[in-house]
Enzyme design. Structure first.
Site, mmCIF file in Angstrom:
data_model
loop_
_atom_site.group_PDB
_atom_site.id
_atom_site.type_symbol
_atom_site.label_atom_id
_atom_site.label_comp_id
_atom_site.label_asym_id
_atom_site.label_seq_id
_atom_site.Cartn_x
_atom_site.Cartn_y
_atom_site.Cartn_z
ATOM 1 N N THR A 70 0.756 -1.545 -0.417
ATOM 2 C CA THR A 70 0.140 0.458 0.256
ATOM 3 C C THR A 70 0.869 1.528 -0.206
ATOM 4 O O THR A 70 2.401 1.356 0.448
ATOM 5 C CB THR A 70 -0.805 0.425 0.994
ATOM 6 O OG1 THR A 70 -0.301 -0.352 2.697
ATOM 7 C CG2 THR A 70 -2.231 -0.299 1.480
ATOM 8 N N ASP A 71 0.028 2.375 -0.264
ATOM 9 C CA ASP A 71 0.781 3.397 -0.166
ATOM 10 C C ASP A 71 0.258 4.399 0.809
ATOM 11 O O ASP A 71 -0.617 4.237 1.465
ATOM 12 C CB ASP A 71 0.773 5.029 -1.672
ATOM 13 C CG ASP A 71 -0.840 4.956 -1.893
ATOM 14 O OD1 ASP A 71 -1.475 5.178 -0.720
ATOM 15 O OD2 ASP A 71 -0.991 4.855 -3.190
ATOM 16 N N MET A 72 0.969 6.046 0.931
ATOM 17 C CA MET A 72 0.385 6.890 1.996
ATOM 18 C C MET A 72 -1.129 7.352 2.485
ATOM 19 O O MET A 72 -1.449 7.195 3.235
ATOM 20 C CB MET A 72 0.946 7.701 2.442
ATOM 21 C CG MET A 72 2.600 7.466 1.756
ATOM 22 S SD MET A 72 3.445 9.179 2.278
ATOM 23 C CE MET A 72 2.675 10.239 3.536
#
Length: 128
Positions: free
Chosen positions: A14-16
């Site tokens: 996942t990203d931020m």
């Protein structure tokens, strides 16, 4: 024939924003193709020993939805077209019935010098 590979979304995917980072869908479909190759009985190490390897030449991708941490996904892989020189794969990443990602991937064979070569006849027969 559609090959399916179950995967789970981990924190590292996942990203931020907490959704799967876009480039990771390419990793997911790579795993799908790799497992499909094993499933139909191709040995990529044997191919390499014979001086031929697969290479992705083109990816046409559509991002249609977002997966998040701990989602259970399915990567679907199927042959869309085979010619003497290329293999076109249709791949989807789904969460349940929802298609989150769709790609058409063109794969070719290359020799040790990095030059394109015809798909070996036994491979063309395996994927028909």
């Amino acid at each position: 024939m559609t090959y399916t590979l179950p995967i789970r979304v981990y924190y590292e995917d996942t990203d931020m924003a907490g959704i799967v980072y876009y480039a990771n869908y390419l990793k997911f479909i790579e795993r799908g193709r790799s497992e499909w190759v094993r499933e139909i009985g191709m040995d990529q190490l044997e191919m390499k020993a014979e001086g031929v390897v697969f290479a992705v030449r083109r990816v046409e991708a559509d991002y249609l939805g977002s997966a998040v941490l701990d989602d259970e996904l399915i990567v679907e892989t199927e042959v869309a077209n085979v010619t003497a020189a290329r293999l076109v794969m249709e791949q989807r990443v789904l969460r349940g019935e929802e298609v989150l990602f769709h790609a058409m991937v063109t794969v070719v064979c290359m020799n040790e010098a990095g030059q394109p070569v015809r798909l070996p006849a036994n491979i063309r027969q395996m994927v028909h």
